[in-house]
Design an enzyme around this catalytic site. Sequence first.
Site, PDB file in Angstrom:
ATOM      1  N   ASP A  49       0.915  -1.340  -0.328  1.00  0.00           N
ATOM      2  CA  ASP A  49       0.085   0.280  -0.224  1.00  0.00           C
ATOM      3  C   ASP A  49       0.384   1.382   0.353  1.00  0.00           C
ATOM      4  O   ASP A  49       2.062   1.315   0.630  1.00  0.00           O
ATOM      5  CB  ASP A  49      -0.622  -0.120   1.232  1.00  0.00           C
ATOM      6  CG  ASP A  49      -1.624   1.547   1.380  1.00  0.00           C
ATOM      7  OD1 ASP A  49      -3.121   1.654   0.558  1.00  0.00           O
ATOM      8  OD2 ASP A  49      -1.580   2.086   1.948  1.00  0.00           O
ATOM      9  N   TYR A  54       3.938   9.334  -0.599  1.00  0.00           N
ATOM     10  CA  TYR A  54       5.500   8.014   0.560  1.00  0.00           C
ATOM     11  C   TYR A  54       6.409   8.680  -1.092  1.00  0.00           C
ATOM     12  O   TYR A  54       7.206   7.793  -0.526  1.00  0.00           O
ATOM     13  CB  TYR A  54       4.617   7.339  -0.378  1.00  0.00           C
ATOM     14  CG  TYR A  54       3.277   7.080   0.770  1.00  0.00           C
ATOM     15  CD1 TYR A  54       2.875   8.062   1.363  1.00  0.00           C
ATOM     16  CD2 TYR A  54       2.454   5.861   0.838  1.00  0.00           C
ATOM     17  CE1 TYR A  54       1.547   7.943   1.982  1.00  0.00           C
ATOM     18  CE2 TYR A  54       1.599   5.995   2.026  1.00  0.00           C
ATOM     19  CZ  TYR A  54       1.050   6.336   2.521  1.00  0.00           C
ATOM     20  OH  TYR A  54       0.141   6.515   3.043  1.00  0.00           O
TER      21      TYR A  54
END
Length: 296
Positions: A49, A54
Site C-alpha cells: 500500500d 510517499y
Amino acid sequence: MIARRLGATGIDVSAIGLGAGALGDARLDERDAEALVLAAIDEGITLFDTARSYGLSEERIGHFIGAHSARRANVVLSTKGGYGVDGVEDWTPRAITQGIDDALRRLQTDRLDVFHFHSCPLDVARRDDLLRALDDARDAGKIRVAAYSGDNEALAWAVASGRFGSVECSMNVFDQRAINGAIADASSRGVGVLVKRAIANAPWRFDARPTGDYCETYWSRMRAMGIDPAPLAWSELALRFAAFTAGVSAILIGTARIDHLRENVRHLANGALSDDVVTRVRAAFAANGAEWRSEI
C-alpha cells in the site's frame, strides 16, 4: 500468512500488508529498500500500500515489483491520489485521471489493483465529477477497485455510497470508533477494509507525553484507558487486536526494518486474542472514548 478476500472485489490479500510510506524515504538506501520489499514477499505478504505523497515509494515498488512479471503477478498494488499532479489543480477530474496514469507509470504496471481517494473531506469525496473520473478509470481497466481512504463521517458515507469496493481507515486499540460503525457496515455491504495505524504508532515507546510526535493523541488515550497488556507485549496485543477484528480484510504495517516486519508476521501467526482480552480492551475504550474521533 493468512489470506483474506477484500470484500466482494474478488481480490485476495495477505492479512498483513506493507504500508510503504517508509519505503519512500530518500534516506533509506536503495539496497535496503529492495531487501525490505523482497523480505515482505518472502514472508508471504502480497499487499503493498503506497501513495503519491510517499516520496520514492511508488517508484521503488515499480522497480522492485512492477518491472518483474513473476513478482507482479502475485501481489496486490494499492495506491492513493487525487493531488500532487504537476501543473494540475488538486481534486479535479484531471488530477484523478492523470494521477492514475502517472501512478501506472511509476509502478511500472498496466493496472492498479486498488486506487483510493486519499483522505479528502466529505464534500470532495462525494463530487460527481470526481466519482465519474474514477468510474471511467475502472471501466478502462486502469484500476480494478475504486476505494476511499479516510475516517469519521467521510468514511461512513464512502462505505454506504455504493461507489467504492474498499476503504482504508484508522483502527487500533486506542482508536475503535470505526469498529461498530463503518467497519461493521462495510462487512455487511461486501466492502473491503484495510486498516492503517494498526499498532497506533507505538505510543508505549514513550514514558512521558511525546509532545508533537505523531502518536501523541494515542499516548494520551493509552494512559486514559489504563490497559495492562501483560502477559503480551504491547506490539503483539495491538497487532492481534486489529488484525482479527471482524470485518477487517488486512492491516497495514509501516516499517523500514526487516526484523520488525518479521516480528509482526510472527505475532499474526499466534492468532486471535482470547474473548476475555478483547472484551477488556473494548470495555476500556467504551468507558473513556465516547467523544474520541478517529485519527485521520
